[in-house]
Structures are given as C-alpha cells and as structure tokens.
Write a protein that holds these residues in place. Structure first.
Motif, PDB file in Angstrom:
ATOM      1  N   THR A   1       0.821  -1.207   0.000  1.00 27.31           N
ATOM      2  CA  THR A   1       0.000   0.000   0.000  1.00 27.31           C
ATOM      3  C   THR A   1       0.857   1.259   0.000  1.00 27.31           C
ATOM      4  O   THR A   1       2.054   1.215   0.257  1.00 27.31           O
ATOM      5  CB  THR A   1      -0.910   0.042   1.252  1.00 27.31           C
ATOM      6  N   VAL A   2       0.192   2.377  -0.295  1.00 27.43           N
ATOM      7  CA  VAL A   2       0.827   3.675  -0.151  1.00 27.43           C
ATOM      8  C   VAL A   2       1.068   3.858   1.343  1.00 27.43           C
ATOM      9  O   VAL A   2       0.184   3.583   2.168  1.00 27.43           O
ATOM     10  CB  VAL A   2      -0.092   4.786  -0.705  1.00 27.43           C
ATOM     11  N   ALA A   3       2.257   4.280   1.709  1.00 24.35           N
ATOM     12  CA  ALA A   3       2.641   4.391   3.115  1.00 24.35           C
ATOM     13  C   ALA A   3       1.618   5.198   3.913  1.00 24.35           C
ATOM     14  O   ALA A   3       1.228   6.291   3.515  1.00 24.35           O
ATOM     15  CB  ALA A   3       4.016   5.036   3.239  1.00 24.35           C
ATOM     16  N   GLY A   4       1.156   4.592   5.010  1.00 23.51           N
ATOM     17  CA  GLY A   4       0.230   5.260   5.907  1.00 23.51           C
ATOM     18  C   GLY A   4      -1.217   5.253   5.453  1.00 23.51           C
ATOM     19  O   GLY A   4      -2.069   5.886   6.075  1.00 23.51           O
ATOM     20  N   HIS A   5      -1.514   4.521   4.375  1.00 24.89           N
ATOM     21  CA  HIS A   5      -2.872   4.484   3.826  1.00 24.89           C
ATOM     22  C   HIS A   5      -3.270   3.052   3.507  1.00 24.89           C
ATOM     23  O   HIS A   5      -2.431   2.160   3.435  1.00 24.89           O
ATOM     24  CB  HIS A   5      -2.945   5.329   2.542  1.00 24.89           C
ATOM     25  N   ARG A   6      -4.561   2.860   3.271  1.00 22.96           N
ATOM     26  CA  ARG A   6      -5.044   1.551   2.839  1.00 22.96           C
ATOM     27  C   ARG A   6      -5.126   1.455   1.319  1.00 22.96           C
ATOM     28  O   ARG A   6      -5.573   0.451   0.786  1.00 22.96           O
ATOM     29  CB  ARG A   6      -6.402   1.254   3.466  1.00 22.96           C
ATOM     30  N   VAL A   7      -4.679   2.488   0.635  1.00 22.79           N
ATOM     31  CA  VAL A   7      -4.711   2.516  -0.829  1.00 22.79           C
ATOM     32  C   VAL A   7      -3.628   1.570  -1.348  1.00 22.79           C
ATOM     33  O   VAL A   7      -2.446   1.743  -1.051  1.00 22.79           O
ATOM     34  CB  VAL A   7      -4.477   3.946  -1.363  1.00 22.79           C
ATOM     35  N   ARG A   8      -4.048   0.584  -2.116  1.00 21.07           N
ATOM     36  CA  ARG A   8      -3.099  -0.412  -2.621  1.00 21.07           C
ATOM     37  C   ARG A   8      -2.284   0.142  -3.791  1.00 21.07           C
ATOM     38  O   ARG A   8      -2.804   0.878  -4.629  1.00 21.07           O
ATOM     39  CB  ARG A   8      -3.837  -1.674  -3.056  1.00 21.07           C
ATOM     40  N   LEU A   9      -1.024  -0.243  -3.824  1.00 21.77           N
ATOM     41  CA  LEU A   9      -0.151   0.155  -4.921  1.00 21.77           C
ATOM     42  C   LEU A   9      -0.745  -0.291  -6.248  1.00 21.77           C
ATOM     43  O   LEU A   9      -0.672   0.431  -7.243  1.00 21.77           O
ATOM     44  CB  LEU A   9       1.250  -0.444  -4.729  1.00 21.77           C
ATOM     45  N   LYS A  10      -1.358  -1.457  -6.258  1.00 21.76           N
ATOM     46  CA  LYS A  10      -1.978  -1.980  -7.477  1.00 21.76           C
ATOM     47  C   LYS A  10      -2.957  -0.972  -8.064  1.00 21.76           C
ATOM     48  O   LYS A  10      -2.997  -0.757  -9.276  1.00 21.76           O
ATOM     49  CB  LYS A  10      -2.682  -3.299  -7.168  1.00 21.76           C
ATOM     50  N   ARG A  11      -3.752  -0.341  -7.218  1.00 22.56           N
ATOM     51  CA  ARG A  11      -4.741   0.640  -7.691  1.00 22.56           C
ATOM     52  C   ARG A  11      -4.058   1.833  -8.349  1.00 22.56           C
ATOM     53  O   ARG A  11      -4.495   2.297  -9.405  1.00 22.56           O
ATOM     54  CB  ARG A  11      -5.616   1.099  -6.520  1.00 22.56           C
ATOM     55  N   VAL A  12      -2.994   2.322  -7.751  1.00 27.84           N
ATOM     56  CA  VAL A  12      -2.271   3.463  -8.316  1.00 27.84           C
ATOM     57  C   VAL A  12      -1.670   3.075  -9.666  1.00 27.84           C
ATOM     58  O   VAL A  12      -1.774   3.838 -10.637  1.00 27.84           O
ATOM     59  CB  VAL A  12      -1.188   3.980  -7.349  1.00 27.84           C
ATOM     60  N   VAL A  13      -1.072   1.901  -9.743  1.00 27.81           N
ATOM     61  CA  VAL A  13      -0.482   1.448 -11.006  1.00 27.81           C
ATOM     62  C   VAL A  13      -1.561   1.304 -12.073  1.00 27.81           C
ATOM     63  O   VAL A  13      -1.370   1.719 -13.222  1.00 27.81           O
ATOM     64  CB  VAL A  13       0.302   0.131 -10.823  1.00 27.81           C
ATOM     65  N   GLU A  14      -2.712   0.745 -11.707  1.00 29.04           N
ATOM     66  CA  GLU A  14      -3.808   0.597 -12.678  1.00 29.04           C
ATOM     67  C   GLU A  14      -4.257   1.953 -13.216  1.00 29.04           C
ATOM     68  O   GLU A  14      -4.519   2.092 -14.413  1.00 29.04           O
ATOM     69  CB  GLU A  14      -4.985  -0.139 -12.044  1.00 29.04           C
ATOM     70  N   LEU A  15      -4.339   2.940 -12.345  1.00 31.66           N
ATOM     71  CA  LEU A  15      -4.711   4.282 -12.795  1.00 31.66           C
ATOM     72  C   LEU A  15      -3.654   4.837 -13.746  1.00 31.66           C
ATOM     73  O   LEU A  15      -3.997   5.431 -14.778  1.00 31.66           O
ATOM     74  CB  LEU A  15      -4.924   5.209 -11.600  1.00 31.66           C
ATOM     75  N   CYS A  16      -2.387   4.637 -13.423  1.00 33.09           N
ATOM     76  CA  CYS A  16      -1.297   5.071 -14.317  1.00 33.09           C
ATOM     77  C   CYS A  16      -1.416   4.383 -15.676  1.00 33.09           C
ATOM     78  O   CYS A  16      -1.292   5.035 -16.719  1.00 33.09           O
ATOM     79  CB  CYS A  16       0.060   4.755 -13.725  1.00 33.09           C
TER      80      CYS A  16
END
Length: 86
Positions: A13-28
C-alpha cells in the motif's frame, strides 16, 4: 524510501494508507494524470502520490513483476470463487 509499504497480510500500500499500490499502477496504466489520480484517491496527499508515481517510473521491471503477480492472484481467486458457486 517510505513511499510504499508491505503490510502483515502481504498487501502493498501507499505508506500510511489503505490505498493499494496496485490501484495506483492501474490508474497510471489507464493514462490518469497526477491530478486525476489525486481526485480518485483524495485521502492521499498529492505530494505523496507524486512520490509513488516517481517510484513506479524508477522501478518499471519490479512494478511489472508485482502487477503480474497481483493479476495472477486475482485470477486464482476468481476461479476459486467460481468453483465455490457451482
């Protein structure tokens, strides 16, 4: 570098959050800009998202490997769920 973290359950996840890295990569991968990603993930500061995007750009091969693994896990889970409903 404090931008992403691996949690006890194995999720990344993004440090300090529940937002998964996978989600950020998918948006990119979908062509979202920093501003659009920030709109999608309002709980994460724009400056932290910029660091995550920089991390993704700096490490394309490990990120690609990570995403392949995540997609394989997702596919196995979908197949398992289908078998359970039959």
């Amino acid at each position: 570098d404090g931008t992403i973290e691996r949690n006890v359950d194995g999720s990344v996840t993004v440090a300090g959050h529940r937002v998964r890295l996978k989600r950020v990569v998918e948006l990119c991968e979908s062509g979202y800009t920093l501003a659009q990603i920030s709109d999608e993930l309002p709980t994460v500061s724009r400056s932290l998202l910029a660091k995550v995007l920089s991390y993704i750009a700096r490490y394309p091969l490990p990120i690609a490997s990570f995403m392949r693994s995540e997609r394989e896990i997702e596919q196995r889970n979908l197949e398992k769920a289908r078998r359970m409903t039959m």
